[in-house]
Design an enzyme around this catalytic site. Structure first.
Site, PDB file in Angstrom:
ATOM      1  N   CYS A 288     -41.686  -9.465   1.897  1.00 21.10           N
ATOM      2  CA  CYS A 288     -41.542 -10.557   0.935  1.00 21.10           C
ATOM      3  C   CYS A 288     -40.796 -11.766   1.504  1.00 21.10           C
ATOM      4  O   CYS A 288     -39.994 -11.656   2.418  1.00 21.10           O
ATOM      5  CB  CYS A 288     -40.853 -10.094  -0.345  1.00 21.10           C
ATOM      6  SG  CYS A 288     -41.727  -8.766  -1.188  1.00 21.10           S
ATOM      7  N   GLY A 289     -41.092 -12.909   0.933  1.00 22.74           N
ATOM      8  CA  GLY A 289     -40.428 -14.151   1.309  1.00 22.74           C
ATOM      9  C   GLY A 289     -39.932 -14.875   0.076  1.00 22.74           C
ATOM     10  O   GLY A 289     -40.608 -14.918  -0.952  1.00 22.74           O
TER      11      GLY A 289
END
Length: 295
Positions: free
Chosen positions: A2-3
């Site tokens: 995830c970012g």
């Protein structure tokens, strides 16, 4: 993996560029989460309450919705369709009735508030941003997320941000180990969640603490005591945003601050196109430390 991205503007002159800057940051984080993407934008306060909804069949679901809901509520209602989402504005006193009527029509509630709008969908961040024309959106601050699904299905409801209270939302990188236990504790307080995603539990925990009288700083500090696992949380509120990492802080995070803005991202490269980034103060947020900025 995830970012996460976040941008809090100190200067009103940059407000028209918020969506454009956040979109570039979000797209840069694509390889950290290609499954789905979402963004929360805090724009101008509405004359009432904004309710962002989603439908897999927007042409049918949104056709005639403004007139039908206005009739149900006997009140003035506006509906602004945006691809699979729509932003409705209703009188504040009619918020609960409006939500009940919308859910009865099969619409999914993405978020509510005076200023906040939430847009999220399955797909690459670049495609999601284009569908909602995020670049054209202005505002004071916003947060975004690119997801690599690890603990629940790749769905619209599983995408971030999550919101469980007016003008409050959360994005998360990591995994909570006690989210089911915390979900039960929150339910006993009357705080309900709609999905199996652990991030929604984090959002509900923070909003419940604030509802009980805690400040944003105190609510974020509480996550360090009551939530187990590894996490980086970035939360948005009507007046600002906050950041906290767990005591181990194994998930990457970097922040930048200038006289014009405060920015957060999972990696520095998301800052590359921000104006004045070469003169910014840049640092890695400390473990178990709360950072927050408010207007």
């Amino acid at each position: 993996m995830c970012g996460i991205v976040g941008l809090f503007l100190k200067q009103d002159a940059l407000r028209p560029r918020l969506g454009d800057m956040l979109t570039d940051m979000l797209i840069t984080m694509t390889d950290r989460g290609p499954d789905s993407a979402g963004i929360a934008i805090y724009g101008d306060d509405s004359d009432g309450v904004k309710i962002t909804v989603q439908s897999d069949s927007p042409d049918t679901a949104f056709a005639g919705l403004e007139e039908a809901l206005a009739g149900d509520l006997n009140a003035h209602v506006t509906v602004k369709p945006v691809d699979t989402h729509a932003v409705l504005t209703v009188p504040a006193a009619q918020q609960a009735a409006a939500i009940a009527a919308l859910e009865a029509r099969g619409l999914r509630i993405m978020g509510t508030g005076a200023a906040m709008e939430i847009y999220k969908e399955v797909g690459l961040p670049e495609d999601v941003a284009a569908r909602f024309d995020l670049r054209a959106m202005g505002g004071s601050h916003g947060i975004g997320h690119t997801r690599m699904a690890t603990e629940s299905a790749v769905t619209t409801l599983g995408a971030h941000p999550f919101s469980t209270a007016d003008d409050q939302c959360l994005v998360h990188n990591g995994s909570l180990s006690n989210h089911n236990d915390m979900r039960r504790k929150l339910a006993r307080k009357g705080v309900m969640t709609r999905t199996e995603n652990d991030t929604e539990v984090g959002a509900a925990y923070i909003s419940s603490r604030i509802a009980e009288g805690a400040s944003l700083k105190e609510a974020l500090e509480g996550t360090l005591e009551d939530l187990d696992g590894f996490f980086t949380f970035v939360t948005g509120t009507r007046s600002g945003f906050g950041v906290v990492r767990d005591p181990i802080a194994c998930k990457p995070a970097v922040m930048a601050e200038t006289d014009d803005y405060v920015a957060f991202a999972s990696e520095y490269r998301a800052f590359a196109d921000l104006p004045g980034i070469e003169a910014a103060r840049i640092w890695e947020p400390e473990p178990a430390t709360v950072y927050f900025w408010e207007r």
